[in-house]
Design a protein around this motif. Sequence first.
Motif, PDB file in Angstrom:
ATOM      1  N   ASP A   1      50.649  41.003  37.421  1.00  0.00           N
ATOM      2  CA  ASP A   1      50.293  42.120  38.283  1.00  0.00           C
ATOM      3  C   ASP A   1      49.966  41.573  39.668  1.00  0.00           C
ATOM      4  OD1 ASP A   1      48.287  44.027  39.580  1.00  0.00           O
ATOM      5  OD2 ASP A   1      48.987  45.215  37.886  1.00  0.00           O
TER       6      ASP A   1
ATOM      7  N   GLY B   1      48.047  42.436  42.052  1.00  0.00           N
ATOM      8  CA  GLY B   1      46.642  42.363  42.424  1.00  0.00           C
ATOM      9  C   GLY B   1      45.822  41.381  41.626  1.00  0.00           C
ATOM     10  N   SER B   2      46.440  40.688  40.648  1.00  0.00           N
ATOM     11  CA  SER B   2      45.689  39.801  39.754  1.00  0.00           C
ATOM     12  C   SER B   2      45.931  38.326  40.057  1.00  0.00           C
ATOM     13  CB  SER B   2      46.061  40.091  38.290  1.00  0.00           C
ATOM     14  OG  SER B   2      45.733  41.406  37.950  1.00  0.00           O
TER      15      SER B   2
ATOM     16  N   ASN C   1      43.457  35.370  38.872  1.00  0.00           N
ATOM     17  CA  ASN C   1      42.412  35.952  38.020  1.00  0.00           C
ATOM     18  C   ASN C   1      42.651  35.583  36.556  1.00  0.00           C
ATOM     19  OD1 ASN C   1      40.469  37.456  36.768  1.00  0.00           O
ATOM     20  ND2 ASN C   1      41.109  39.428  37.605  1.00  0.00           N
TER      21      ASN C   1
ATOM     22  N   SER D   1      42.081  38.326  33.825  1.00  0.00           N
ATOM     23  CA  SER D   1      42.995  39.457  33.729  1.00  0.00           C
ATOM     24  C   SER D   1      44.139  39.147  32.777  1.00  0.00           C
ATOM     25  CB  SER D   1      43.559  39.802  35.111  1.00  0.00           C
ATOM     26  OG  SER D   1      44.589  40.763  35.002  1.00  0.00           O
TER      27      SER D   1
ATOM     28  N   GLY E   1      46.978  37.989  35.006  1.00  0.00           N
ATOM     29  CA  GLY E   1      46.696  36.981  36.020  1.00  0.00           C
ATOM     30  C   GLY E   1      47.857  36.025  36.234  1.00  0.00           C
TER      31      GLY E   1
ATOM     32  N   THR F   1      45.782  49.898  36.222  1.00  0.00           N
ATOM     33  CA  THR F   1      44.732  48.901  36.049  1.00  0.00           C
ATOM     34  C   THR F   1      43.766  48.944  37.224  1.00  0.00           C
ATOM     35  OG1 THR F   1      45.897  47.127  37.243  1.00  0.00           O
ATOM     36  CG2 THR F   1      46.365  47.365  34.880  1.00  0.00           C
TER      37      THR F   1
ATOM     38  N   GLU G   1      42.866  46.327  38.762  1.00  0.00           N
ATOM     39  CA  GLU G   1      43.411  45.405  39.757  1.00  0.00           C
ATOM     40  C   GLU G   1      44.332  46.129  40.728  1.00  0.00           C
ATOM     41  OE1 GLU G   1      42.296  42.874  36.248  1.00  0.00           O
ATOM     42  OE2 GLU G   1      43.354  44.763  36.522  1.00  0.00           O
ATOM     43  N   GLU G   2      45.162  47.026  40.213  1.00  0.00           N
ATOM     44  CA  GLU G   2      46.063  47.795  41.078  1.00  0.00           C
ATOM     45  C   GLU G   2      45.266  48.714  41.995  1.00  0.00           C
ATOM     46  OE1 GLU G   2      49.770  47.973  37.868  1.00  0.00           O
ATOM     47  OE2 GLU G   2      48.547  49.742  38.236  1.00  0.00           O
TER      48      GLU G   2
ATOM     49  N   GLN H   1      42.217  48.249  43.044  1.00  0.00           N
ATOM     50  CA  GLN H   1      41.574  47.395  44.040  1.00  0.00           C
ATOM     51  C   GLN H   1      42.559  46.967  45.111  1.00  0.00           C
ATOM     52  OE1 GLN H   1      38.094  46.269  44.128  1.00  0.00           O
ATOM     53  NE2 GLN H   1      38.877  45.912  46.197  1.00  0.00           N
ATOM     54  N   ASN H   2      43.784  46.673  44.705  1.00  0.00           N
ATOM     55  CA  ASN H   2      44.811  46.237  45.653  1.00  0.00           C
ATOM     56  C   ASN H   2      45.107  47.327  46.677  1.00  0.00           C
ATOM     57  OD1 ASN H   2      46.704  44.114  46.414  1.00  0.00           O
ATOM     58  ND2 ASN H   2      48.291  45.572  45.819  1.00  0.00           N
TER      59      ASN H   2
ATOM     60  N   THR I   1      36.610  50.003  41.508  1.00  0.00           N
ATOM     61  CA  THR I   1      36.820  48.899  42.449  1.00  0.00           C
ATOM     62  C   THR I   1      35.488  48.238  42.798  1.00  0.00           C
ATOM     63  OG1 THR I   1      36.588  50.315  44.404  1.00  0.00           O
ATOM     64  CG2 THR I   1      38.811  50.084  43.466  1.00  0.00           C
TER      65      THR I   1
END
Length: 299
Positions: free
Chosen positions: A31, A33-34, A37, A40, A43, A189, A191-192, A194-195, A263
Amino acid sequence: MNINRENAMMLWNKRYGKAIRVKDFAGREIDKGSYGNRNSKYGWNLDHIYPQTQGGKDSESNLICCHITTNDEKANKFPCFIANEKNFEIVKVQNHYEIKLTSDEETDEDDSINFFDHSEALVFFKECQENKYWIGTIHIKLNGVKDVALLDFIREMLSDYDISIKQINNTWNKVNDFKIEVIIFGVNTREETQNILDDCVLLNTYLEYYFLKNNYISSYSIINNLYDYKYQIDEEEFQEPKIAINDNRGNHLIINELVRYNTSASKEKNLVSYDYNKNYWIYDFSYIQLRENLGKVKK
């Protein structure tokens, strides 16, 4: 090339374009945004195709985006290694190295659905129904735009998404108002989420500390939402809040409660509620170093 997040994002954009989630060469999902990480499921990081222990360089042609687990399994093995229970070989092609699958097992490179086979298509549809579906949106309002080059600037900054730009007023003159809309389907997710918020913060930093300061615009607002589509069927419910961008609280980035909850904004103690029901929050956050650098730039 330095191995850091900025260069990793650059390589991702070059190789995967606007995709948010893809599979690495071993078939593991990663992903965008990961990056870096390890906590994740998706990641990833950058790996040297030709290992550094063999003299591999930090050049773009020798770096590949891959799942952290795939990277750990590959390690410094050369020329053969196993990742995700598949056999691979590192081979030289002209002036660079590539990773080739050497096992006889079937690969999952082609995940396309044969829609002429109704049974295959309907099985895929039923799998889609089992997923909870989230939609992210970014709504930007720009008042008093004095240079339409700003629209190209924003379009490039948000190039990971499909965006539409509409002129609000009907007269073309030296000053115009615009509305920019972005809808991102399948935000599954944190992460998405947050991105997407990070992109909004980046844009907010530029708008407030450069474009507004230098009178390229008279005012602006950015609204970042996250919706559970199954509970937003009614079109009237899927509308943005009526937010005046010239109110006494100034220009700002606004997020809804689901963005806040999913987030890093949930950790902020100084969020200001925008409405009485606390469904929307003013998120006055900017990138400090970028803000300081923009403050030194003369128009």
